[in-house]
Design a protein around this motif. Structure first.
Motif, PDB file in Angstrom:
ATOM      1  N   GLY A 118      47.837  39.440  42.312  1.00 44.30           N
ATOM      2  CA  GLY A 118      46.981  40.620  42.238  1.00 44.30           C
ATOM      3  C   GLY A 118      47.569  41.786  43.008  1.00 44.30           C
ATOM      4  O   GLY A 118      48.659  41.686  43.577  1.00 44.30           O
ATOM      5  N   ASP A 119      46.848  42.904  43.034  1.00 42.41           N
ATOM      6  CA  ASP A 119      47.356  44.131  43.648  1.00 42.41           C
ATOM      7  C   ASP A 119      47.026  44.255  45.135  1.00 42.41           C
ATOM      8  O   ASP A 119      47.568  45.127  45.816  1.00 42.41           O
ATOM      9  CB  ASP A 119      46.780  45.359  42.917  1.00 42.41           C
ATOM     10  CG  ASP A 119      47.251  45.449  41.471  1.00 42.41           C
ATOM     11  OD1 ASP A 119      48.378  44.966  41.202  1.00 42.41           O
ATOM     12  OD2 ASP A 119      46.496  45.973  40.630  1.00 42.41           O
ATOM     13  N   GLU A 120      46.146  43.419  45.666  1.00 40.32           N
ATOM     14  CA  GLU A 120      45.718  43.561  47.052  1.00 40.32           C
ATOM     15  C   GLU A 120      46.860  43.230  48.007  1.00 40.32           C
ATOM     16  O   GLU A 120      47.607  42.270  47.804  1.00 40.32           O
ATOM     17  CB  GLU A 120      44.534  42.634  47.349  1.00 40.32           C
ATOM     18  CG  GLU A 120      43.271  42.948  46.574  1.00 40.32           C
ATOM     19  CD  GLU A 120      43.268  42.335  45.175  1.00 40.32           C
ATOM     20  OE1 GLU A 120      44.245  41.612  44.855  1.00 40.32           O
ATOM     21  OE2 GLU A 120      42.316  42.588  44.427  1.00 40.32           O
ATOM     22  N   ALA A 121      46.979  44.025  49.075  1.00 46.50           N
ATOM     23  CA  ALA A 121      48.069  43.834  50.042  1.00 46.50           C
ATOM     24  C   ALA A 121      48.000  42.478  50.731  1.00 46.50           C
ATOM     25  O   ALA A 121      49.027  41.901  51.105  1.00 46.50           O
ATOM     26  CB  ALA A 121      48.043  44.966  51.074  1.00 46.50           C
ATOM     27  N   ILE A 122      46.783  41.934  50.876  1.00 47.68           N
ATOM     28  CA  ILE A 122      46.617  40.668  51.591  1.00 47.68           C
ATOM     29  C   ILE A 122      47.285  39.510  50.858  1.00 47.68           C
ATOM     30  O   ILE A 122      47.571  38.461  51.459  1.00 47.68           O
ATOM     31  CB  ILE A 122      45.105  40.366  51.815  1.00 47.68           C
ATOM     32  CG1 ILE A 122      44.903  39.258  52.850  1.00 47.68           C
ATOM     33  CG2 ILE A 122      44.433  40.019  50.498  1.00 47.68           C
ATOM     34  CD1 ILE A 122      45.399  39.580  54.221  1.00 47.68           C
ATOM     35  N   ASN A 123      47.579  39.678  49.570  1.00 46.17           N
ATOM     36  CA  ASN A 123      48.241  38.606  48.828  1.00 46.17           C
ATOM     37  C   ASN A 123      49.599  38.260  49.414  1.00 46.17           C
ATOM     38  O   ASN A 123      50.094  37.133  49.250  1.00 46.17           O
ATOM     39  CB  ASN A 123      48.400  38.997  47.357  1.00 46.17           C
ATOM     40  CG  ASN A 123      47.072  39.029  46.628  1.00 46.17           C
ATOM     41  OD1 ASN A 123      46.145  38.295  46.968  1.00 46.17           O
ATOM     42  ND2 ASN A 123      46.954  39.882  45.624  1.00 46.17           N
ATOM     43  N   ALA A 124      50.213  39.216  50.098  1.00 51.14           N
ATOM     44  CA  ALA A 124      51.505  38.936  50.740  1.00 51.14           C
ATOM     45  C   ALA A 124      51.361  37.841  51.795  1.00 51.14           C
ATOM     46  O   ALA A 124      52.261  37.015  51.968  1.00 51.14           O
ATOM     47  CB  ALA A 124      52.069  40.211  51.368  1.00 51.14           C
ATOM     48  N   MET A 125      50.237  37.813  52.505  1.00 50.94           N
ATOM     49  CA  MET A 125      50.030  36.773  53.510  1.00 50.94           C
ATOM     50  C   MET A 125      49.801  35.411  52.853  1.00 50.94           C
ATOM     51  O   MET A 125      50.204  34.371  53.394  1.00 50.94           O
ATOM     52  CB  MET A 125      48.840  37.129  54.412  1.00 50.94           C
ATOM     53  CG  MET A 125      49.008  38.435  55.196  1.00 50.94           C
ATOM     54  SD  MET A 125      50.433  38.443  56.327  1.00 50.94           S
ATOM     55  CE  MET A 125      51.645  39.347  55.345  1.00 50.94           C
ATOM     56  N   THR A 126      49.173  35.403  51.672  1.00 49.65           N
ATOM     57  CA  THR A 126      49.031  34.154  50.921  1.00 49.65           C
ATOM     58  C   THR A 126      50.389  33.618  50.512  1.00 49.65           C
ATOM     59  O   THR A 126      50.661  32.412  50.608  1.00 49.65           O
ATOM     60  CB  THR A 126      48.155  34.377  49.680  1.00 49.65           C
ATOM     61  OG1 THR A 126      46.879  34.888  50.080  1.00 49.65           O
ATOM     62  CG2 THR A 126      47.955  33.079  48.905  1.00 49.65           C
ATOM     63  N   VAL A 127      51.253  34.509  50.045  1.00 51.54           N
ATOM     64  CA  VAL A 127      52.616  34.116  49.671  1.00 51.54           C
ATOM     65  C   VAL A 127      53.344  33.524  50.878  1.00 51.54           C
ATOM     66  O   VAL A 127      54.036  32.506  50.770  1.00 51.54           O
ATOM     67  CB  VAL A 127      53.392  35.328  49.105  1.00 51.54           C
ATOM     68  CG1 VAL A 127      54.881  35.016  48.972  1.00 51.54           C
ATOM     69  CG2 VAL A 127      52.817  35.729  47.758  1.00 51.54           C
TER      70      VAL A 127
END
Length: 457
Positions: free
Chosen positions: A420-429
């Motif tokens: 998705g586009d949310e910046a927090i997805n980087a922490m999930t990655v």
């Protein structure tokens, strides 16, 4: 050569310079993205601005490792001249980074800073292997991790602490706040002072056969072919550790480059204001920008402070390992696997965190960080030729910088974009990457790497 067993304070002294190195890395990792955003960088462009850091590591560390293996000075030894050169250059770069008037200057100073830190850091890894018998290697690398944890926690809290002492977090558009400038100046001083402490309190073993060492040094060697030959003859255990390192450092580069935009936006709800959205000629809009920017800067202080917790928990984790490994052997493979998976869970939980609970996520991340800074090096140093320790450590760091380069060139944006586009997805990655790294420890089968049992001979 039979190396004597060293006491606590001798190992502390030889490791203390890492306090300064980690001040540099923690300020860089915690606040460079904030500086980039303050100077107008879009969040999607931030990973690419960070590419200077891994690129310099890729170039500098094998070179410094190769040169330090072939250096000997009666007074300054083998590794310590590189500590000093790197410390002086790093301290200068640290001081000037927050005064950058433009984005390209900040990116250039990051390049200089990271190259200089690498000049100091790589020989520190080799020094542990040079000085300690195999039975104390885990102890030595864990001691470094303990000091790194102290440095991470203190340095990450410096802008917040300086702000609490009354220094302003407000600044005009495109200017880094004074609280950050003072924090970086303190970091520059600590970097130089701690390196000098190690240089003047630590001695080194001379080459075992000085005549042979001089003959080897006098030979006309081709640096590139020597590096390529060492890469080609890399031990199988080193290759397996490289897979673990790839996913581990992809995760931490993601944190360093994108934690500030991700967490200020998702957890604190105070994203960096976009300059083009404000007409600064209109008083009300200029005031609105100043309010939004000050909120972002204060939230960035809190993100940095929360990130510092991973240094504190890695320090506690390292302290436990110091006491344990000073007397007993450990299963390095399973310690590393469990630690990485705990850290991965910490990153994933950031999706659901409140500002008050964010620090607990970083406590979990600290377990992974503490292990990353000790266990792979302990496993590696027990399975390579000690005469090539410097160059091998330099080559091993390729497994640190290559994943960071891939991440910077679009890897993070691509993978997190799948979620998705949310910046927090980087922490999930980052969390998923650490979980994969943890499982990859099952590849390690070399008994000496897993737990050194034999007596030193």
């Amino acid at each position: 050569m039979k190396k004597r067993t060293l006491g606590f304070w001798e190992i502390w002294n030889m490791s203390f310079g890492f306090l300064g190195i980690q001040f540099g890395f923690a300020l860089q990792g915690g606040f460079m993205s904030r500086i980039f955003q303050t100077l107008g960088a879009e969040k999607d462009a931030i990973p690419l601005l960070w590419i200077a850091a891994p690129l310099t590591g890729l170039l500098v560390q094998p070179i410094i490792g190769y040169l330090s293996d072939r250096t000997w000075h009666v007074k300054w030894g083998r590794r310590r001249p590189y500590f000093m050169i790197g410390a002086i250059l790093s301290s200068i770069a640290l001081f000037f980074v927050p005064y950058s008037p433009a984005l390209w200057i900040a990116a250039g100073l990051l390049w200089i800073l990271d190259a200089s830190i690498n000049v100091s850091m790589e020989p520190f890894r080799a020094l542990v292997a040079d000085k300690l018998p195999n039975s104390q290697r885990s102890y030595g690398f864990v001691m470094q991790t303990l000091i790194i944890g102290i440095g991470t926690w203190v340095a990450s809290n410096l802008p917040w602490l300086v702000s609490q002492l009354g220094v302003s977090d407000s600044a005009p558009m495109g200017i880094v706040p004074m609280s950050v400038k003072i924090a970086f100046a303190i970091g520059a001083f600590v970097f130089l002072a701690s390196i000098l402490y190690t240089v003047f309190t630590t001695t080194e073993y001379p080459p075992e056969d000085m005549e042979e060492f001089k003959r080897e040094k006098a030979k006309k060697n081709n640096f590139i072919s020597d590096i390529l030959n060492n890469i080609g003859s890399m031990p199988l255990t080193m290759k397996k550790l490289g897979v673990i390192q790839f996913f581990s450092w992809f995760a931490f580069f993601t944190m360093w480059s994108l934690a500030n935009p991700a967490l200020t936006e998702h957890v604190f709800q105070t994203p960096a204001p976009i300059e083009s959205a404000y007409d600064m000629t209109i008083s009300a809009q200029a005031q609105a920008f100043d309010i939004a920017n000050t909120s972002f800067q204060k939230s960035s202080n809190l993100v940095g402070s929360a990130m510092g917790i991973y240094g504190l928990s890695s320090m506690a984790f390292a302290l436990l390992l110091v006491f344990y490994t000073s007397k007993r052997n450990i299963n390095r493979k399973y310690v590393h696997m469990a630690s990485l998976m705990i850290g991965g869970l910490g990153f994933i939980l950031m999706n659901y965190s409140s500002p008050e609970n964010l620090k607990y996520c970083f406590v979990l991340v600290g377990f992974a960080w503490g292990s990353i800074l000790s266990m792979p090096y302990a496993m590696l140093s027990s399975s390579v030729d000690p005469k090539k320790m410097g160059v091998i450590m330099g080559i091993f760091n390729m497994f640190i910088v290559i994943p960071q380069i891939i991440a910077a060139l679009g890897g993070i944006n691509f993978v997190s974009g799948l979620l998705g586009d949310e910046a927090i997805n980087a922490m999930t990655v980052a969390g998923i990457s650490l979980l994969i790294a943890g499982l990859c420890n099952l590849l390690i089968t070399n008994k000496n790497a897993i737990s050194y049992q034999a007596e030193e001979i």
